[in-house]
Design a protein around this motif. Structure first.
Motif, PDB file in Angstrom:
ATOM      1  N   ALA A 175       0.811  -1.215   0.000  1.00 53.92           N
ATOM      2  CA  ALA A 175       0.000   0.000   0.000  1.00 53.92           C
ATOM      3  C   ALA A 175       0.842   1.261   0.000  1.00 53.92           C
ATOM      4  N   GLN A 176       2.148   1.134   0.252  1.00 51.88           N
ATOM      5  CA  GLN A 176       3.026   2.303   0.316  1.00 51.88           C
ATOM      6  C   GLN A 176       3.599   2.600  -1.070  1.00 51.88           C
ATOM      7  N   GLU A 177       3.381   3.817  -1.514  1.00 50.37           N
ATOM      8  CA  GLU A 177       3.827   4.193  -2.857  1.00 50.37           C
ATOM      9  C   GLU A 177       5.335   4.065  -3.006  1.00 50.37           C
ATOM     10  N   GLU A 178       6.083   4.507  -1.979  1.00 48.64           N
ATOM     11  CA  GLU A 178       7.548   4.445  -2.076  1.00 48.64           C
ATOM     12  C   GLU A 178       8.021   2.996  -2.141  1.00 48.64           C
ATOM     13  N   PHE A 179       7.391   2.122  -1.350  1.00 48.21           N
ATOM     14  CA  PHE A 179       7.791   0.716  -1.400  1.00 48.21           C
ATOM     15  C   PHE A 179       7.482   0.125  -2.766  1.00 48.21           C
ATOM     16  N   ARG A 180       6.320   0.429  -3.341  1.00 50.13           N
ATOM     17  CA  ARG A 180       5.973  -0.104  -4.659  1.00 50.13           C
ATOM     18  C   ARG A 180       6.984   0.340  -5.698  1.00 50.13           C
ATOM     19  N   ARG A 181       7.404   1.598  -5.596  1.00 42.39           N
ATOM     20  CA  ARG A 181       8.391   2.103  -6.557  1.00 42.39           C
ATOM     21  C   ARG A 181       9.713   1.363  -6.413  1.00 42.39           C
ATOM     22  N   ARG A 182      10.178   1.219  -5.168  1.00 40.61           N
ATOM     23  CA  ARG A 182      11.447   0.534  -4.948  1.00 40.61           C
ATOM     24  C   ARG A 182      11.323  -0.948  -5.276  1.00 40.61           C
ATOM     25  N   PHE A 183      10.176  -1.525  -4.988  1.00 36.18           N
ATOM     26  CA  PHE A 183       9.948  -2.943  -5.279  1.00 36.18           C
ATOM     27  C   PHE A 183      10.110  -3.201  -6.777  1.00 36.18           C
ATOM     28  N   ARG A 184       9.458  -2.386  -7.592  1.00 31.27           N
ATOM     29  CA  ARG A 184       9.572  -2.564  -9.048  1.00 31.27           C
ATOM     30  C   ARG A 184      11.016  -2.365  -9.509  1.00 31.27           C
ATOM     31  N   LYS A 185      11.638  -1.322  -8.993  1.00 34.94           N
ATOM     32  CA  LYS A 185      13.002  -1.005  -9.420  1.00 34.94           C
ATOM     33  C   LYS A 185      13.973  -2.129  -9.064  1.00 34.94           C
ATOM     34  N   GLU A 186      13.940  -2.583  -7.816  1.00 29.24           N
ATOM     35  CA  GLU A 186      14.886  -3.609  -7.390  1.00 29.24           C
ATOM     36  C   GLU A 186      14.582  -4.958  -8.027  1.00 29.24           C
ATOM     37  N   ALA A 187      13.287  -5.268  -8.201  1.00 27.20           N
ATOM     38  CA  ALA A 187      12.922  -6.535  -8.829  1.00 27.20           C
ATOM     39  C   ALA A 187      13.356  -6.560 -10.288  1.00 27.20           C
ATOM     40  N   GLU A 188      13.174  -5.438 -10.978  1.00 32.55           N
ATOM     41  CA  GLU A 188      13.607  -5.375 -12.380  1.00 32.55           C
ATOM     42  C   GLU A 188      15.116  -5.532 -12.480  1.00 32.55           C
ATOM     43  N   ALA A 189      15.851  -4.906 -11.556  1.00 28.98           N
ATOM     44  CA  ALA A 189      17.308  -5.054 -11.569  1.00 28.98           C
ATOM     45  C   ALA A 189      17.699  -6.494 -11.277  1.00 28.98           C
ATOM     46  N   ALA A 190      17.009  -7.117 -10.336  1.00 29.03           N
ATOM     47  CA  ALA A 190      17.332  -8.502  -9.985  1.00 29.03           C
ATOM     48  C   ALA A 190      17.056  -9.453 -11.136  1.00 29.03           C
ATOM     49  N   GLN A 191      16.031  -9.169 -11.931  1.00 27.23           N
ATOM     50  CA  GLN A 191      15.715 -10.023 -13.071  1.00 27.23           C
ATOM     51  C   GLN A 191      16.810  -9.983 -14.127  1.00 27.23           C
ATOM     52  N   LYS A 192      17.630  -8.937 -14.105  1.00 27.59           N
ATOM     53  CA  LYS A 192      18.708  -8.812 -15.083  1.00 27.59           C
ATOM     54  C   LYS A 192      19.955  -9.585 -14.682  1.00 27.59           C
ATOM     55  N   VAL A 193      19.981 -10.070 -13.443  1.00 28.81           N
ATOM     56  CA  VAL A 193      21.147 -10.826 -12.982  1.00 28.81           C
ATOM     57  C   VAL A 193      21.179 -12.185 -13.680  1.00 28.81           C
ATOM     58  N   ALA A 194      22.283 -12.484 -14.328  1.00 30.08           N
ATOM     59  CA  ALA A 194      22.421 -13.764 -15.030  1.00 30.08           C
ATOM     60  C   ALA A 194      22.404 -14.914 -14.028  1.00 30.08           C
ATOM     61  N   ARG A 195      21.967 -16.089 -14.499  1.00 27.09           N
ATOM     62  CA  ARG A 195      21.769 -17.226 -13.605  1.00 27.09           C
ATOM     63  C   ARG A 195      23.060 -18.009 -13.358  1.00 27.09           C
ATOM     64  N   PHE A 196      24.124 -17.336 -13.091  1.00 26.13           N
ATOM     65  CA  PHE A 196      25.391 -18.011 -12.815  1.00 26.13           C
ATOM     66  C   PHE A 196      25.614 -18.024 -11.316  1.00 26.13           C
ATOM     67  N   CYS A 197      25.430 -19.199 -10.713  1.00 27.65           N
ATOM     68  CA  CYS A 197      25.649 -19.382  -9.275  1.00 27.65           C
ATOM     69  C   CYS A 197      24.758 -18.487  -8.426  1.00 27.65           C
ATOM     70  N   THR A 198      23.572 -18.165  -8.938  1.00 25.99           N
ATOM     71  CA  THR A 198      22.583 -17.409  -8.174  1.00 25.99           C
ATOM     72  C   THR A 198      21.239 -18.118  -8.286  1.00 25.99           C
ATOM     73  N   ALA A 199      20.296 -17.739  -7.423  1.00 29.03           N
ATOM     74  CA  ALA A 199      18.913 -18.194  -7.551  1.00 29.03           C
ATOM     75  C   ALA A 199      18.166 -17.138  -8.345  1.00 29.03           C
ATOM     76  N   ALA A 200      17.696 -17.494  -9.519  1.00 28.86           N
ATOM     77  CA  ALA A 200      17.179 -16.519 -10.465  1.00 28.86           C
ATOM     78  C   ALA A 200      15.811 -15.976 -10.055  1.00 28.86           C
ATOM     79  N   VAL A 201      15.619 -14.681 -10.296  1.00 31.96           N
ATOM     80  CA  VAL A 201      14.310 -14.052 -10.150  1.00 31.96           C
ATOM     81  C   VAL A 201      13.579 -14.233 -11.475  1.00 31.96           C
ATOM     82  N   LEU A 202      12.414 -14.867 -11.428  1.00 25.30           N
ATOM     83  CA  LEU A 202      11.708 -15.256 -12.643  1.00 25.30           C
ATOM     84  C   LEU A 202      10.600 -14.295 -13.040  1.00 25.30           C
TER      85      LEU A 202
END
Length: 484
Positions: free
Chosen positions: A55-82
């Protein structure tokens, strides 16, 4: 008009997006982790954020930003964000499902890592960091409990947690990290870059090889001081690895190698591709066999319905998904996240006291708001913490503050804030130079003991009848009434 209450993330829904929850794996301050299936029937980890956060606008903004960045992490020795999404007031994140004990658990049960597995661990974690850094992400909280030992090699989890924890805590400036694996620049409140993860890599490898962190253990203040000022204790570290670990643990971040340079030095080649490094790890890896049944890392928290949970060893070490996820939010030492009101005694006629049960540093605690009282031009908050566990707990760093606008208060409750529900404005405890009108957090809280705290606030509008109380590591108690 009556509003429907937000959905409870603890109740497995029939479906979230295109994912079907199967059972709950665990929970933490930011939400619930479910084992789920995607449309093709494959197992995934589904993290549903708490409605209070979504419900918090700032959290939603950061959530999208960090999740999008995490999705760009290649799946080399990490647990991938799908996948990531928002639906019916729920923010959710889907990650690769990974089984395996965390590094800390294996070392506690079986002792230090040796031979080819130690080499593979060093290469694998460096490879994961290389992938994370290439995506423009800094982990900030790399530690043994954030490294899963899967059947094919180590998998780094929890990257991106610090940024989300900061958004959840309301950007109070609290330092995020785990003392034994924090870099000197994190300890000193300086700018954190990818070099901080390299320092943590050196700490992790030293711990894996010797069974102890290179700057020792004990109370957080002592550990942080040694990180910032003492040389690491590396006796017993494999001599082949020691020079590289020493470089990684340089106090000056500019002198540390990059993740790619670590990989090249470890494999004895130049510009080793991530694919080649990952294959080298899996080819030489022998799966860990813990003495207890393998636990599924799911973002920490206590076991649910008898299902053991790993990855954070009984806590959400903050600080989007842990173990089964690449962004588990864990409540690590010094990981600060919001939790919903839960547990505690029945409130009195004015709505107080109200309590909450949670874990900090793996210790079960009960936090209770006793009173919020207006006295003259100020408002005084009285609250307490009870150690409900079986081990001592030191609250020295848990409730302090470090920000551009507030002095460096680690051993106090200066991080506690009052939040005006109508305007969203926040009020910190009154300060005078180096003095805070709040409680110190000295001493150790023994099992069964309760410690009472206070904070005095000024500038709160006299028209305010209730306020939110936001406590680092604990979260937000909404709509706390003010008495005269």
């Amino acid at each position: 008009m009556n509003r429907q209450p937000p959905p409870d993330p603890g109740v497995p829904p029939h479906r979230i997006g295109v994912y079907t929850p199967v059972r709950r794996l665990g929970e933490g301050g930011m939400g619930i982790v479910h084992l789920a299936r995607d449309p093709a029937g494959r197992q995934v980890a589904l993290k549903v954020m708490r409605p209070q956060l979504a419900a918090q606008e700032e959290f939603r903004r950061r959530f999208r930003k960090e999740a999008e960045a995490a999705q760009k992490v290649a799946r080399f020795c990490t647990a991938a964000v799908l996948d990531v999404g928002m639906e019916d007031g729920r923010a959710y994140l889907v990650t690769e499902y990974v089984e395996g004990p965390d590094l800390a658990t294996v070392i506690e049960e079986q002792g230090p890592v040796t031979g080819s597995n130690l080499d593979a661990l060093a290469v694998g974690v460096a490879t994961a960091l290389s992938a994370i850094h290439r995506a423009g992400v800094v982990h900030r909280d790399l530690k043994p409990s954030n490294i899963l030992l899967s059947p094919v090699g180590p998998r780094v989890i929890d990257f991106g947690i610090a940024q989300l924890a900061e958004a959840a805590s309301g950007d109070t400036g609290v330092v995020i990290g785990t003392p034994s694996y924090m870099s000197p620049e994190q300890v000193n409140g300086e700018r954190v870059t990818a070099a901080a993860d390299i320092f943590a890599w050196g700490c992790v490898v030293a711990y894996a090889a010797t069974g102890r962190p290179p700057f020792g253990g004990g109370a957080a203040p002592s550990v942080l001081y040694r990180v910032a000022h003492h040389a690491p204790h590396l006796d017993g570290l494999d001599e082949r690895l020691r020079p590289l670990v020493e470089r990684a643990l340089d106090k000056n971040p500019a002198r540390r190698p990059t993740a790619q340079q670590l990989i090249d030095r470890l494999l004895g080649q130049e510009e080793v591709a991530a694919e080649a490094a990952t294959k080298a790890v899996s080819d030489s890896w022998t799966p860990a066999r813990p003495r207890v049944p393998t636990r599924i890392a799911s973002g920490g928290g206590s076991p649910v319905d008898g299902s053991p949970v790993a990855g954070s060893r009984g806590r959400w070490t903050v600080p989007v998904l842990a173990a089964v996820t690449a962004l588990a939010v864990a409540a690590a030492v010094l990981s600060f996240v919001l939790r919903p009101d839960a547990g505690g005694r029945e409130p009195s006629g004015n709505g107080l006291p109200v309590g909450r049960d949670l874990r900090i540093d793996g210790i079960p605690l009960h936090v209770e708001i006793a009173s919020l009282t207006r006295k003259g031009q100020g408002v005084t908050l009285q609250w307490s913490v009870r150690n409900a566990g079986t081990d001592d707990w030191n609250p020295w760093t848990a409730f302090g503050s470090q920000s551009a606008t507030a002095p460096f208060y680690y051993n106090s409750t200066a991080g506690v804030m009052l939040v005006d529900p109508s305007s969203g404005r926040k009020y910190g405890p009154t300060t005078d130079g180096d003095t805070c009108s709040c409680s110190p957090t000295t001493g150790t809280l023994a099992p069964g003991d309760t410690e009472s705290y206070y904070s005095v606030f000024t500038g709160v509008p006299e028209s305010a009848e209730e306020l939110g109380v936001q406590i680092p590591s604990v979260g937000l108690f909404a709509n706390v009434p003010i008495s005269s």
